[in-house]
Design a protein around this motif. Structure first.
Motif, PDB file in Angstrom:
ATOM      1  N   PHE A  15      -2.246 -23.893  14.808  1.00 26.38           N
ATOM      2  CA  PHE A  15      -2.456 -23.213  16.304  1.00 26.38           C
ATOM      3  C   PHE A  15      -3.151 -21.853  16.037  1.00 26.38           C
ATOM      4  O   PHE A  15      -4.246 -21.555  16.807  1.00 26.38           O
ATOM      5  CB  PHE A  15      -0.852 -22.383  16.663  1.00 26.38           C
ATOM      6  CG  PHE A  15      -1.068 -21.710  18.021  1.00 26.38           C
ATOM      7  CD1 PHE A  15      -1.037 -22.558  19.236  1.00 26.38           C
ATOM      8  CD2 PHE A  15      -0.932 -20.395  18.066  1.00 26.38           C
ATOM      9  CE1 PHE A  15      -0.889 -21.898  20.548  1.00 26.38           C
ATOM     10  CE2 PHE A  15      -0.818 -19.939  19.487  1.00 26.38           C
ATOM     11  CZ  PHE A  15      -1.041 -20.699  20.462  1.00 26.38           C
ATOM     12  N   ALA A  16      -3.004 -21.247  14.867  1.00 32.28           N
ATOM     13  CA  ALA A  16      -3.999 -19.989  14.476  1.00 32.28           C
ATOM     14  C   ALA A  16      -5.535 -20.387  14.287  1.00 32.28           C
ATOM     15  O   ALA A  16      -6.342 -19.600  14.665  1.00 32.28           O
ATOM     16  CB  ALA A  16      -3.201 -19.363  12.965  1.00 32.28           C
ATOM     17  N   ILE A  17      -5.592 -21.661  13.400  1.00 39.00           N
ATOM     18  CA  ILE A  17      -7.011 -22.181  13.490  1.00 39.00           C
ATOM     19  C   ILE A  17      -7.647 -22.294  14.732  1.00 39.00           C
ATOM     20  O   ILE A  17      -8.838 -22.081  15.012  1.00 39.00           O
ATOM     21  CB  ILE A  17      -7.275 -23.323  12.519  1.00 39.00           C
ATOM     22  CG1 ILE A  17      -6.713 -22.919  11.014  1.00 39.00           C
ATOM     23  CG2 ILE A  17      -8.309 -23.842  12.572  1.00 39.00           C
ATOM     24  CD1 ILE A  17      -6.236 -24.150  10.152  1.00 39.00           C
ATOM     25  N   GLY A  18      -6.681 -22.738  15.609  1.00 35.51           N
ATOM     26  CA  GLY A  18      -7.338 -23.018  17.224  1.00 35.51           C
ATOM     27  C   GLY A  18      -7.895 -21.734  17.720  1.00 35.51           C
ATOM     28  O   GLY A  18      -9.100 -21.692  18.263  1.00 35.51           O
ATOM     29  N   THR A 312      10.559  -8.922  15.116  1.00 34.13           N
ATOM     30  CA  THR A 312      10.469 -10.523  15.247  1.00 34.13           C
ATOM     31  C   THR A 312      11.040 -11.334  14.293  1.00 34.13           C
ATOM     32  O   THR A 312      12.000 -12.176  14.220  1.00 34.13           O
ATOM     33  CB  THR A 312       9.175 -11.259  15.937  1.00 34.13           C
ATOM     34  OG1 THR A 312       8.675 -10.321  17.035  1.00 34.13           O
ATOM     35  CG2 THR A 312       9.288 -12.462  16.369  1.00 34.13           C
ATOM     36  N   LEU A 313      10.444 -11.178  12.960  1.00 37.26           N
ATOM     37  CA  LEU A 313      10.649 -11.710  11.777  1.00 37.26           C
ATOM     38  C   LEU A 313      12.150 -11.688  11.372  1.00 37.26           C
ATOM     39  O   LEU A 313      12.728 -12.661  11.142  1.00 37.26           O
ATOM     40  CB  LEU A 313       9.728 -11.366  10.650  1.00 37.26           C
ATOM     41  CG  LEU A 313      10.000 -11.801   9.211  1.00 37.26           C
ATOM     42  CD1 LEU A 313       9.853 -13.458   9.344  1.00 37.26           C
ATOM     43  CD2 LEU A 313       8.909 -11.544   8.187  1.00 37.26           C
ATOM     44  N   PHE A 314      12.441 -10.392  11.251  1.00 35.10           N
ATOM     45  CA  PHE A 314      13.845 -10.277  10.948  1.00 35.10           C
ATOM     46  C   PHE A 314      14.866 -10.675  12.092  1.00 35.10           C
ATOM     47  O   PHE A 314      16.233 -10.730  11.652  1.00 35.10           O
ATOM     48  CB  PHE A 314      14.050  -8.571  10.817  1.00 35.10           C
ATOM     49  CG  PHE A 314      13.667  -8.286   9.281  1.00 35.10           C
ATOM     50  CD1 PHE A 314      14.437  -8.363   8.247  1.00 35.10           C
ATOM     51  CD2 PHE A 314      12.194  -7.914   8.928  1.00 35.10           C
ATOM     52  CE1 PHE A 314      14.047  -8.242   6.863  1.00 35.10           C
ATOM     53  CE2 PHE A 314      11.917  -7.525   7.794  1.00 35.10           C
ATOM     54  CZ  PHE A 314      12.904  -7.810   6.516  1.00 35.10           C
ATOM     55  N   ALA A 332      11.344 -19.151   9.968  1.00 38.30           N
ATOM     56  CA  ALA A 332      11.408 -17.724  10.410  1.00 38.30           C
ATOM     57  C   ALA A 332      10.032 -17.102  10.458  1.00 38.30           C
ATOM     58  O   ALA A 332       9.677 -16.605  11.644  1.00 38.30           O
ATOM     59  CB  ALA A 332      12.404 -16.781   9.693  1.00 38.30           C
ATOM     60  N   LEU A 333       9.225 -17.335   9.529  1.00 34.75           N
ATOM     61  CA  LEU A 333       7.860 -16.630   9.522  1.00 34.75           C
ATOM     62  C   LEU A 333       6.897 -17.521  10.285  1.00 34.75           C
ATOM     63  O   LEU A 333       6.504 -16.917  11.011  1.00 34.75           O
ATOM     64  CB  LEU A 333       7.242 -17.076   7.970  1.00 34.75           C
ATOM     65  CG  LEU A 333       7.493 -16.163   6.901  1.00 34.75           C
ATOM     66  CD1 LEU A 333       7.183 -16.498   5.563  1.00 34.75           C
ATOM     67  CD2 LEU A 333       6.766 -14.747   7.160  1.00 34.75           C
ATOM     68  N   ALA A 334       7.122 -18.924  10.551  1.00 34.33           N
ATOM     69  CA  ALA A 334       6.225 -19.622  11.510  1.00 34.33           C
ATOM     70  C   ALA A 334       6.652 -19.329  13.014  1.00 34.33           C
ATOM     71  O   ALA A 334       5.880 -19.050  13.658  1.00 34.33           O
ATOM     72  CB  ALA A 334       6.690 -21.023  11.081  1.00 34.33           C
ATOM     73  N   LEU A 339       4.946 -17.081  18.079  1.00 34.64           N
ATOM     74  CA  LEU A 339       5.464 -16.383  19.060  1.00 34.64           C
ATOM     75  C   LEU A 339       4.516 -15.178  19.550  1.00 34.64           C
ATOM     76  O   LEU A 339       4.292 -14.827  20.609  1.00 34.64           O
ATOM     77  CB  LEU A 339       6.895 -15.868  19.256  1.00 34.64           C
ATOM     78  CG  LEU A 339       7.909 -16.919  19.338  1.00 34.64           C
ATOM     79  CD1 LEU A 339       9.492 -16.155  19.288  1.00 34.64           C
ATOM     80  CD2 LEU A 339       7.872 -17.653  20.826  1.00 34.64           C
ATOM     81  N   ILE A 340       4.158 -14.204  18.224  1.00 36.25           N
ATOM     82  CA  ILE A 340       3.006 -13.334  18.373  1.00 36.25           C
ATOM     83  C   ILE A 340       1.970 -13.729  18.956  1.00 36.25           C
ATOM     84  O   ILE A 340       1.171 -13.286  20.000  1.00 36.25           O
ATOM     85  CB  ILE A 340       3.038 -12.537  17.166  1.00 36.25           C
ATOM     86  CG1 ILE A 340       4.375 -11.710  16.893  1.00 36.25           C
ATOM     87  CG2 ILE A 340       2.117 -11.453  17.241  1.00 36.25           C
ATOM     88  CD1 ILE A 340       4.462 -11.420  15.522  1.00 36.25           C
TER      89      ILE A 340
END
Length: 453
Positions: A15-18, A312-314, A332-334, A339-340
């Motif tokens: 998704f980030a690469i996109g 968000t992570l915690f 959790a990281l993913a 979401l961010i």
């Protein structure tokens, strides 16, 4: 690799690469729709087929990542202000433009000007959208606040690009926040039409009042600025000398509320609420209180990117612990990153976003090796060993980014973190304890403030 056992992580990376691809390729909306429908069709067919097969079709996985990539491109397109039909750049500029806008963010001022982001509502008497960088002279009678609706006539200038190699390009930085032009105003040129009491207004007002509560301690300006940065996430008053000192020592992250500060607050709250687990529904109550405090703190700091991603992570780590899944840190990281990026795709270009996730991922990857370096079972020895190893793991993770963006590697980071992290933890916890005492028991607060200073 262990990372690839967690498909949510690899889907988020796709998704980030996109998003990054969309920034450079800039496909039209119609091209994106056709690509999305094509990928969705293949994905649906392979998903239906995989339900009947014993072995997973590798093309199904590839199609899933490709679909995530296209969705990333689509998300970037939708969130790009330039693609709005009302964006101010789609109208002609004049020597003096009539601008009506709302102040959204107060930025760190420079020597001569206060700086703000403003969101346009009208441009040259037409309905408009978009953000501008506004410079207001410090000699201006009125100070602008979040929620102020303003009107002015002014010339709009493009943000100048960097010309020297390796120089920080402020225009590129702003461009990735959907800001393309700036305005320099003269003294008392701006007319405040109305003060909208938005959530930003109330949060900024509360934050300013909390900051003023520390005036009873009569701290010097440098100490007060550091306390505001550590506890309220406000770096507006930090001087260049302080920032340079922390940066050269490799601990500049201490002055920006991020994962380190949120982790300190998180573990402090969990420690205080531990007795709740002995009562019925205690775990549920603890989870709700932890989530509420974390997000209230995030709101109080103004929801900057670094705090939002850390909270968000915690939040997902807390939920994972509640469901007895403490090791699902990769998921959790993913999920937090996904979401961010879903809400704010341009976050992928934020250096802080890249550094924080690179650091956390590196810490998690190296975590299984920590116990091999314990030379003693003493808790204090284990704590300092963990501090060194976590700092080293984080530095390894951010090393490529540090070299790429800053062309430097702080050599004091291990020693500095060994001293600064325990001290900053004490300062942060003490500051949070002192904050309500400033109102309830000012005498006690002042006494504790002397120790804090």
């Amino acid at each position: 690799m262990k990372v690839f056992k967690f498909p949510l992580l690899t889907i988020t990376i796709s998704f980030a690469i996109g998003i990054i691809a969309a920034y450079y390729v800039q496909w039209s909306f119609s091209t994106l729709i056709v690509s999305l429908l094509f990928c969705l069709g293949i994905f649906s067919f392979l998903f239906w087929k995989s339900k009947k097969a014993l072995l997973q079709n590798p093309f199904f996985g590839i199609t899933t990542y490709l679909l995530a990539l296209i969705l990333g491109m689509m998300s970037f397109y939708i969130h790009s202000d330039l693609n709005s039909k009302h964006h101010y750049t789609k109208t002609s500029f004049e020597d003096s433009n009539s601008i009506r806008a709302i102040v959204t963010t107060t930025l760190k001022p420079n020597e001569k000007y206060h700086k703000y982001f403003i969101s346009l509502s009208h441009f040259n008497d037409s309905i408009a959208s978009g953000k501008l960088l506004l410079y207001v002279p410090k000699s201006n009678i009125e100070i602008l606040n979040s929620g102020d609706e303003i009107w002015l006539n002014s010339t709009i200038y493009p943000v100048p690009k960097a010309f020297n190699p390796y120089q920080f390009d402020y225009s590129k930085y702003l461009e990735k926040q959907n800001v393309f032009h700036q305005i320099y105003t003269q003294e008392n040129q701006i007319k405040i039409v109305q003060r909208h009491k938005t959530i930003d207004y109330y949060i900024e007002n509360l934050r300013n009042n909390l900051s003023k509560s520390f005036e009873i301690h009569q701290f010097d300006s440098k100490t007060k600025a550091i306390i505001d940065a550590l506890i309220l996430g406000q770096r507006l008053e930090l001087d260049k000398e302080t920032i340079a000192d922390y940066s050269n020592a490799g601990v500049i992250h201490i002055l920006a509320i991020s994962g380190l500060h949120i982790s300190i607050i998180y573990f402090f709250i969990v420690f205080l609420l531990k007795p709740l687990k002995r009562i019925r529904f205690g775990a549920e109550i603890q989870l709700l209180i932890v989530l509420a405090i974390l997000w209230l703190f995030a709101l109080l700091t103004g929801l900057p990117a670094s705090v939002t991603r850390a909270v968000t992570l915690f939040s997902f780590i807390s939920i994972g612990n509640y469901f007895n899944q403490p090791k699902a840190i990769y998921n959790a990281l993913a999920i937090s990153a996904f979401l961010i990026l879903l809400v704010k795709p341009n976050a992928i270009f934020d250096i802080g976003f890249q550094l924080s996730y690179a650091a956390v991922l590196s810490i998690v990857l190296f975590q299984p090796f920590y116990k091999k370096f314990y030379f003693s079972e003493n808790k204090i020895a284990v704590y300092f060993t963990d501090t060194i190893l976590v700092s080293l793991a984080a530095q390894i993770g951010v090393l490529p980014l540090s070299l790429y963006y800053f062309n430097q590697l702080p050599l004091l980071f291990l020693l500095a973190n060994l001293v600064i992290i325990p001290l900053s933890s004490l300062v942060l916890i003490a500051g949070i304890v002192i904050l309500p005492l400033n109102y309830v028991l000012p005498t006690v607060a002042v006494f504790l403030g002397k120790i804090l200073e």
